[in-house]
Design an enzyme around this catalytic site. Structure first.
Site, mmCIF file in Angstrom:
data_model
loop_
_atom_site.group_PDB
_atom_site.id
_atom_site.type_symbol
_atom_site.label_atom_id
_atom_site.label_comp_id
_atom_site.label_asym_id
_atom_site.label_seq_id
_atom_site.Cartn_x
_atom_site.Cartn_y
_atom_site.Cartn_z
ATOM 1 N N LYS A 151 5.208 54.634 32.007
ATOM 2 C CA LYS A 151 4.149 53.687 30.685
ATOM 3 C C LYS A 151 3.352 53.360 31.853
ATOM 4 O O LYS A 151 3.017 52.558 31.155
ATOM 5 C CB LYS A 151 5.029 53.446 29.499
ATOM 6 C CG LYS A 151 4.586 53.288 28.751
ATOM 7 C CD LYS A 151 5.732 53.495 27.471
ATOM 8 C CE LYS A 151 5.347 53.261 25.935
ATOM 9 N NZ LYS A 151 4.149 54.760 25.019
ATOM 10 N N GLU B 228 6.501 67.434 27.829
ATOM 11 C CA GLU B 228 6.958 66.704 26.374
ATOM 12 C C GLU B 228 5.883 66.697 25.247
ATOM 13 O O GLU B 228 4.797 67.486 25.781
ATOM 14 C CB GLU B 228 7.039 65.176 26.768
ATOM 15 C CG GLU B 228 6.072 64.545 27.156
ATOM 16 C CD GLU B 228 6.076 62.471 27.862
ATOM 17 O OE1 GLU B 228 7.425 62.004 27.088
ATOM 18 O OE2 GLU B 228 5.826 62.723 28.693
ATOM 19 N N ARG C 154 12.422 50.010 31.988
ATOM 20 C CA ARG C 154 11.627 50.688 31.546
ATOM 21 C C ARG C 154 9.818 49.609 32.691
ATOM 22 O O ARG C 154 8.876 50.189 33.161
ATOM 23 C CB ARG C 154 11.420 51.435 30.073
ATOM 24 C CG ARG C 154 10.403 52.525 30.760
ATOM 25 C CD ARG C 154 10.545 53.328 29.949
ATOM 26 N NE ARG C 154 9.603 53.320 28.458
ATOM 27 C CZ ARG C 154 10.103 53.370 27.157
ATOM 28 N NH1 ARG C 154 10.840 54.965 27.163
ATOM 29 N NH2 ARG C 154 9.562 53.447 26.663
HETATM 30 C C1 LIG Z 1 4.368 59.896 26.399
HETATM 31 C C2 LIG Z 1 5.854 59.402 26.068
HETATM 32 N N1 LIG Z 1 6.910 59.565 25.685
HETATM 33 C C3 LIG Z 1 7.886 59.647 25.141
HETATM 34 C C4 LIG Z 1 7.999 58.472 24.512
HETATM 35 C C5 LIG Z 1 9.586 57.904 24.007
HETATM 36 O O1 LIG Z 1 10.218 57.064 24.808
HETATM 37 P P1 LIG Z 1 10.487 56.096 23.480
HETATM 38 O O2 LIG Z 1 11.958 56.546 22.687
HETATM 39 O O3 LIG Z 1 11.328 55.100 25.032
HETATM 40 O O4 LIG Z 1 9.984 54.913 22.541
HETATM 41 C C6 LIG Z 1 7.110 57.715 24.082
HETATM 42 C C7 LIG Z 1 7.232 56.400 23.606
HETATM 43 O O5 LIG Z 1 6.721 55.416 24.356
HETATM 44 C C8 LIG Z 1 5.942 58.164 25.373
HETATM 45 O O6 LIG Z 1 4.500 57.178 25.105
#
Ligand SMILES: Cc1ncc(COP(=O)(O)O)c(C=O)c1O
Length: 340
Positions: A185, A221, A83
């Site tokens: 990210k 989200e 990622r």
């Molecule tokens: C905006 C956002 N959505 C979702 C997630 C959850 O992703 P993950 O399960 O990979 O931590 C995160 C955390 O990384 C995030 O910052």
């Protein structure tokens, strides 16, 4: 070499605790240098770095878990590496390959073993890989040099407890554009959501539930977590171009499938909120966090869910499966964990 004080494990928040060291590596002249360890968590970069001016910055978040069997496990670190590479590619940045990423994470964890909370505490060591475009430049263009670093900190529960949370639908602000950086990210996404998130917290909400920026019709989200709902034993989670593909959510979908549950990853109309049995947010930081109330002040509407004092029946089953794999209580039949 415990130079920094170990925290009180029973009282950890999702804060920063200084540890022994962070690990870093510089990319310059077209190649990555060697991994360095530093006890100083300050870094020196050019004031003209593109990371500072143009947001040429991407990062990751994963955890090290001290298992019931004493084994230290990382959860799907290769997914975080991939990622980071995808995020970096979109911003025109050079990312470490998976091998270098894994070596840096491994080294940062090993140098801070005593900061991995004991199993009984339920707390974990949060790992923060960060990639910065560095080096002096004035023009808006990709950097020539990059600094990759991995810092760690022991962390407790993200929302300050394990109970259900209340979230706010904020129709006045967008986090990320539909064809923009929302699925990467990049720090800029978090900056863009800062005002909205801070306002929601001031009003007593744990986070914002974002709707799709274009039509304000579909659920996106939930703050820094993905959203999910349970209906008639189905696991339903948004499909959207502007949300981060959560590694936790991806894993829960696989667990749900293994339980024989139907999994739907699709656009979720906000009005469907009325029909769900359980709703929650999921991510590395929160694991699975139940939601008991969603307020939509613009529409003058609130959605309520039974507050079981923790995840509802189906969410709890999924939570337990994930937790038990991460902390070594059951065999990892998916092959997700990487023992140190
Ligand atoms: C905006 C956002 N959505 C979702 C997630 C959850 O992703 P993950 O399960 O990979 O931590 C995160 C955390 O990384 C995030 O910052």
């Amino acid at each position: 070499m415990n130079m920094n004080k170990l925290p009180d494990w029973s009282n950890l928040s999702f804060g920063y605790v200084k540890t022994n060291s962070l690990v870093s590596c510089l990319y310059s002249n077209g190649k990555w240098g060697t991994l360095q360890s530093s006890s100083d968590d300050n870094i020196t970069i050019s004031a003209l770095s593109a990371a500072l001016h143009y947001g040429l910055q991407v990062f990751e978040g994963l955890k090290a878990y001290r298992g019931v069997d004493g084994v230290i496990r990382l959860f799907r670190p290769d997914e975080n590496a991939k990622r980071l590479q995808r995020s970096a590619a979109y911003l025109g940045m050079t990312a470490p390959d998976t091998d270098l990423f894994m070596k840096a994470v491994d080294m940062a964890v090993r140098e801070n073993l005593e900061f991995i909370p004991p199993y009984e505490s339920g707390a974990t060591l949060y790992i923060r890989p960060l990639l910065l475009g560095v080096g002096p430049q004035m023009g808006v263009k990709p950097s020539k040099d990059y600094l990759f670093l991995v810092a760690v900190s022991p962390v407790g529960n993200y929302n300050g407890g394990t109970g259900a949370i209340k979230v706010l639908i904020d129709r006045d602000h967008d986090r990320a554009a539909p064809l923009g950086t929302g699925c990467f990210k990049a720090g800029g996404n978090y900056a863009a959501a800062m005002m909205s998130g801070t306002m929601a917290k001031k009003k007593g909400y744990a986070s914002v539930l974002y709707l799709d920026p274009k039509e304000k019709k579909w659920i996106d989200e939930c703050g820094t977590s993905n959203f999910f709902a349970i209906k008639d034993n189905k696991y339903i989670t948004p499909y959207s171009s502007s949300i981060l593909p959560s590694i936790t959510n991806k894993s829960i979908m696989e667990i749900a499938t293994s339980f024989g549950m139907e999994v739907q990853q699709r656009a979720i109309d906000v009005t469907e909120l009325e029909s769900f049995d359980e709703v929650g947010s999921c991510g590395t930081a929160v694991v699975i966090c139940p939601i008991y109330q969603i307020d939509d002040p613009t529409e003058k509407h609130s959605y309520h869910y039974p507050d079981a004092g923790g995840p509802g029946t189906v969410s709890k089953r999924l939570y337990d499966a994930l937790y038990n794999i991460q902390f070594g209580l059951i065999p990892d039949s998916f092959g997700w964990t990487k023992a140190l």
